[in-house]
Scaffold this motif. Structure first.
Motif, short mmCIF file in Angstrom:
data_model
loop_
_atom_site.label_atom_id
_atom_site.label_comp_id
_atom_site.label_asym_id
_atom_site.label_seq_id
_atom_site.Cartn_x
_atom_site.Cartn_y
_atom_site.Cartn_z
N CYS A 54 -31.41 12.21 -7.78
CA CYS A 54 -31.92 13.57 -7.60
C CYS A 54 -33.40 13.62 -7.93
O CYS A 54 -33.85 13.03 -8.92
N GLU A 84 -35.06 16.36 -8.82
CA GLU A 84 -35.29 17.25 -9.96
C GLU A 84 -34.72 16.66 -11.26
O GLU A 84 -35.20 16.97 -12.36
N HIS A 85 -33.67 15.85 -11.13
CA HIS A 85 -33.06 15.20 -12.30
C HIS A 85 -32.98 13.70 -12.00
O HIS A 85 -31.95 13.23 -11.49
N GLU A 94 -32.37 11.08 -13.45
CA GLU A 94 -31.32 10.24 -14.01
C GLU A 94 -29.95 10.57 -13.42
O GLU A 94 -28.96 9.90 -13.74
N GLU A 95 -29.87 11.59 -12.58
CA GLU A 95 -28.60 12.02 -11.99
C GLU A 95 -28.50 11.55 -10.54
O GLU A 95 -29.47 11.64 -9.79
N CYS A 128 -27.11 17.14 -7.15
CA CYS A 128 -26.44 16.45 -8.27
C CYS A 128 -25.65 17.46 -9.10
O CYS A 128 -25.75 18.67 -8.92
N MET A 140 -26.06 18.23 -12.25
CA MET A 140 -26.92 19.06 -13.09
C MET A 140 -27.45 20.27 -12.32
O MET A 140 -27.56 21.38 -12.85
N CYS A 141 -27.80 20.03 -11.02
CA CYS A 141 -28.28 21.15 -10.21
C CYS A 141 -27.19 22.19 -10.00
O CYS A 141 -27.47 23.39 -9.91
#
Length: 363
Positions: A137, A139-140, A142-143, A157, A159-160
């Motif tokens: 991802c 924006e993240h 690590e995801e 992901c 987290m999103c």
């Protein structure tokens, strides 16, 4: 979002969908097998008038075996139109034009489907670790991208979904969407292949109509040209007569004017000679000799002046406006020339030959 790699879903949990997709691809592969070499079609693929497909190489092999005396395409001798062979699937007789099997229409749809099929098979058979194809991802970082947002039509992901901009959206596992889309695409390809025969039949029918239109148009063009050739012959004959008359008038005028030019040139040359003689006599030192010479020259000058007459052509003699042909009425008649009105359809076969004669009338 921009992604640099193609996502490959993990193999776990998709055995049922994978088995269904495999069956679909197997059915598709059966549609793409050449009836001659029993292998998948090799490009270029040609479609016969009976709507069956062959590799062009296989079609050429069949034609060569049916026509052993025909030389290869690279030969210096040209192929005779009308050569033929039979379709290996339905035994329909295929008549070739002068280009041989190279004149058969290529089935670009089947060729494109073969390319897509081979690409899918290649991607399915390549063994690559899922970690090497898993995108992360933006924006993240690590995801992993493991969810597909149905509302935004974008992969995302977890987290999103939990904390990000997709928390209020409807989502689905990315692997499920991937498998479903692959199955839908494979089904769409199979549908296109199934409808190909019907489309090709319509194309073949339209090509027959085009061929008939070309033949009828060619016949009518030839008849029209014959009519106009006759008119052109009449116009050409009359044109030559009128052009010849203009040439005669021109020659007569030129002959007269050039005779005057020659006459005046002779008079001018005589005058110049007389002037030169007078100038030379002016230099004579002896008075008696000068007087005798001057008397002769003066007498010649008197004769020249007395007989001098500069004849001119009449004003406008060079014009030839009297040689004008008014073609306005004839041109208007030719411009209004049109085909005779008649019923274009429902012709009697017996009247067809008579009706094919072109009848041109001026409006």
């Amino acid at each position: 979002m921009n992604f640099a790699l193609a996502f490959q879903p993990p193999s776990t949990g998709s055995s049922g969908a994978g088995a269904g997709r495999g069956a679909t691809m197997e059915n598709l592969e059966k549609q793409l097998v050449c009836p001659v070499c029993l292998e998948m079609f090799s490009k270029p693929v040609v479609i016969l008038p009976c709507q069956h497909n062959l590799c062009r190489k296989c079609a050429n092999d069949i034609f060569q075996s049916a026509n052993p005396l025909w030389q290869s395409r690279g030969s210096s001798s040209s192929m005779v139109s009308g050569s033929r062979f039979r379709c290996p699937s339905c035994r329909h007789e295929v008549v070739l034009d002068r280009h041989g099997v190279y004149g058969l229409q290529r089935n670009l749809l089947v060729e494109n489907i073969i390319d897509l099929y081979r690409q899918q098979e290649s991607s399915r058979l390549v063994e690559v670790k899922p970690e090497q194809q898993q995108l992360m991802c933006e924006e993240h970082p690590e995801e992993k991208l493991n969810i597909y947002c149905l509302s935004c039509q974008n992969p995302t992901c977890s987290m999103c979904k939990v904390f990000g901009k997709h928390k209020d959206c409807e989502v689905e596992p990315l692997s499920s969407v991937y498998v479903r889309r692959k199955a839908e695409l494979s089904d769409g390809i199979a549908i296109l292949v199934a409808s190909n025969d019907q489309i090709q039949a319509v194309i073949s029918e339209m090509e027959d109509v085009c061929h008939m239109i070309e033949e009828n148009g060619q016949r009518q063009r030839e008849e029209l040209l014959n009519h106009f050739d006759s008119l052109v012959a009449v116009l050409e004959e009359r044109k030559q007569e009128l052009v010849g008359f203009i040439s005669k008038v021109q020659d007569d005028k030129l002959k007269y004017v050039r005779s005057l030019v020659h006459q005046h040139s002779d008079d001018l040359e005589a005058t110049v000679t007389l002037v030169e003689s007078a100038i030379q006599s002016m230099e004579e030192p002896h008075m008696s000799v000068f007087i005798q010479s001057a008397n002769v020259i003066l007498e010649k000058m008197a004769v020249t002046v007395r007989t001098a007459h500069v004849e001119r052509v009449d004003v406008g003699y060079e014009h030839m406006n009297q040689l004008v042909v008014n073609t306005d009425d004839v041109a208007l008649m030719l411009m209004n020339m049109d085909f005779c009105s008649g019923d274009d359809g429902g012709e009697d076969p017996e009247e067809g030959e008579e009706a094919s004669d072109l009848d041109l009338n001026s409006k």
